[in-house]
Design a protein around this motif. Structure first.
Motif, PDB file in Angstrom:
ATOM      1  N   SER A 128       0.839  -1.200   0.000  1.00 46.61           N
ATOM      2  CA  SER A 128       0.000   0.000   0.000  1.00 46.61           C
ATOM      3  C   SER A 128       0.874   1.250   0.000  1.00 46.61           C
ATOM      4  O   SER A 128       2.024   1.220   0.474  1.00 46.61           O
ATOM      5  N   PRO A 129       0.348   2.359  -0.494  1.00 46.99           N
ATOM      6  CA  PRO A 129       1.104   3.615  -0.429  1.00 46.99           C
ATOM      7  C   PRO A 129       1.461   3.994   1.017  1.00 46.99           C
ATOM      8  O   PRO A 129       2.541   4.515   1.266  1.00 46.99           O
ATOM      9  N   GLU A 130       0.571   3.711   1.947  1.00 51.27           N
ATOM     10  CA  GLU A 130       0.858   4.020   3.355  1.00 51.27           C
ATOM     11  C   GLU A 130       2.077   3.237   3.841  1.00 51.27           C
ATOM     12  O   GLU A 130       2.948   3.764   4.516  1.00 51.27           O
ATOM     13  N   ARG A 131       2.134   1.963   3.504  1.00 52.91           N
ATOM     14  CA  ARG A 131       3.271   1.118   3.903  1.00 52.91           C
ATOM     15  C   ARG A 131       4.534   1.543   3.153  1.00 52.91           C
ATOM     16  O   ARG A 131       5.631   1.498   3.694  1.00 52.91           O
ATOM     17  N   ALA A 132       4.360   1.955   1.901  1.00 51.77           N
ATOM     18  CA  ALA A 132       5.508   2.388   1.094  1.00 51.77           C
ATOM     19  C   ALA A 132       6.187   3.604   1.703  1.00 51.77           C
ATOM     20  O   ALA A 132       7.401   3.759   1.584  1.00 51.77           O
ATOM     21  N   VAL A 133       5.435   4.474   2.373  1.00 51.42           N
ATOM     22  CA  VAL A 133       6.024   5.640   3.036  1.00 51.42           C
ATOM     23  C   VAL A 133       7.045   5.180   4.076  1.00 51.42           C
ATOM     24  O   VAL A 133       8.180   5.661   4.115  1.00 51.42           O
ATOM     25  N   GLY A 134       6.664   4.226   4.934  1.00 50.51           N
ATOM     26  CA  GLY A 134       7.569   3.725   5.962  1.00 50.51           C
ATOM     27  C   GLY A 134       8.753   2.980   5.382  1.00 50.51           C
ATOM     28  O   GLY A 134       9.884   3.102   5.868  1.00 50.51           O
ATOM     29  N   LEU A 135       8.524   2.217   4.333  1.00 49.93           N
ATOM     30  CA  LEU A 135       9.611   1.478   3.691  1.00 49.93           C
ATOM     31  C   LEU A 135      10.600   2.431   3.021  1.00 49.93           C
ATOM     32  O   LEU A 135      11.815   2.220   3.074  1.00 49.93           O
ATOM     33  N   THR A 136      10.074   3.471   2.401  1.00 48.14           N
ATOM     34  CA  THR A 136      10.930   4.469   1.766  1.00 48.14           C
ATOM     35  C   THR A 136      11.762   5.194   2.813  1.00 48.14           C
ATOM     36  O   THR A 136      12.973   5.363   2.659  1.00 48.14           O
ATOM     37  N   ARG A 137      11.120   5.605   3.890  1.00 46.66           N
ATOM     38  CA  ARG A 137      11.831   6.288   4.979  1.00 46.66           C
ATOM     39  C   ARG A 137      12.943   5.398   5.533  1.00 46.66           C
ATOM     40  O   ARG A 137      14.074   5.840   5.688  1.00 46.66           O
ATOM     41  N   ALA A 138      12.634   4.155   5.819  1.00 46.35           N
ATOM     42  CA  ALA A 138      13.628   3.239   6.382  1.00 46.35           C
ATOM     43  C   ALA A 138      14.807   3.048   5.434  1.00 46.35           C
ATOM     44  O   ALA A 138      15.968   3.035   5.855  1.00 46.35           O
ATOM     45  N   THR A 139      14.521   2.918   4.142  1.00 43.81           N
ATOM     46  CA  THR A 139      15.579   2.718   3.155  1.00 43.81           C
ATOM     47  C   THR A 139      16.441   3.962   3.024  1.00 43.81           C
ATOM     48  O   THR A 139      17.679   3.875   3.010  1.00 43.81           O
ATOM     49  N   LEU A 140      15.829   5.127   2.942  1.00 41.44           N
ATOM     50  CA  LEU A 140      16.604   6.356   2.777  1.00 41.44           C
ATOM     51  C   LEU A 140      17.409   6.702   4.034  1.00 41.44           C
ATOM     52  O   LEU A 140      18.536   7.187   3.929  1.00 41.44           O
ATOM     53  N   GLU A 141      16.853   6.442   5.208  1.00 42.70           N
ATOM     54  CA  GLU A 141      17.617   6.672   6.442  1.00 42.70           C
ATOM     55  C   GLU A 141      18.854   5.786   6.473  1.00 42.70           C
ATOM     56  O   GLU A 141      19.947   6.224   6.851  1.00 42.70           O
ATOM     57  N   THR A 142      18.691   4.543   6.071  1.00 41.20           N
ATOM     58  CA  THR A 142      19.814   3.610   6.047  1.00 41.20           C
ATOM     59  C   THR A 142      20.815   4.002   4.967  1.00 41.20           C
ATOM     60  O   THR A 142      22.032   3.959   5.194  1.00 41.20           O
ATOM     61  N   LEU A 143      20.317   4.414   3.812  1.00 37.76           N
ATOM     62  CA  LEU A 143      21.198   4.867   2.732  1.00 37.76           C
ATOM     63  C   LEU A 143      22.009   6.074   3.175  1.00 37.76           C
ATOM     64  O   LEU A 143      23.202   6.178   2.874  1.00 37.76           O
TER      65      LEU A 143
END
Length: 134
Positions: free
Chosen positions: A17-32
């Motif tokens: 879902s777009p809602e879940r994608a927000v958290g996944l994107t945040r987690a990936t970019l923070e780690t990056l």
């Protein structure tokens, strides 16, 4: 690319879902942001929508990248997003593919060059011919 489009593309690619994608994107970019040098984080952030720029903030005392491998990258994303390793890996691939689409080719290449060989499994789908058309 605007923020909503970025999130929608990550959601489609990660099949979530777009809602879940927000958290996944945040987690990936923070780690990056932890994995890249401070200057590269700033260069990448400059080409992204403002909500994503806020995530990509290098620590003011650290120019050097935190050196960790792909397994640790996936583990950190999974922990931050509250998902298992497979979901984290799929999310990272989706975010990298969307990043490639959202920034100039040269900037994406600058990001990829800072990744060691064991990141290939996550980065190569973004580099594959046609990846940007999905």
């Amino acid at each position: 690319m605007n923020y909503e489009t970025f999130v929608d593309k990550v959601a489609q690619r990660a099949r979530t879902s777009p809602e879940r994608a927000v958290g996944l994107t945040r987690a990936t970019l923070e780690t990056l942001a932890e994995r890249l040098t401070g200057g590269e984080v700033l260069d990448l952030a400059a080409q992204l929508p403002r909500p994503l720029q806020r995530i990509l903030k290098p620590h003011p005392d650290t120019e050097a990248a935190d050196r960790f491998g792909a397994a640790e990258f996936i583990a950190r994303v999974g922990q931050r997003a509250g998902v298992d390793g497979n979901a984290a890996r799929n999310a990272v691939r989706a975010v990298f593919t969307t990043l490639r689409e959202a920034v100039t080719g040269g900037e994406f290449d600058d990001v990829v060059v800072q990744m060691p060989r064991d990141y290939r499994d996550m980065v190569e789908p973004a580099l594959a011919p046609g990846a940007m058309r999905r």
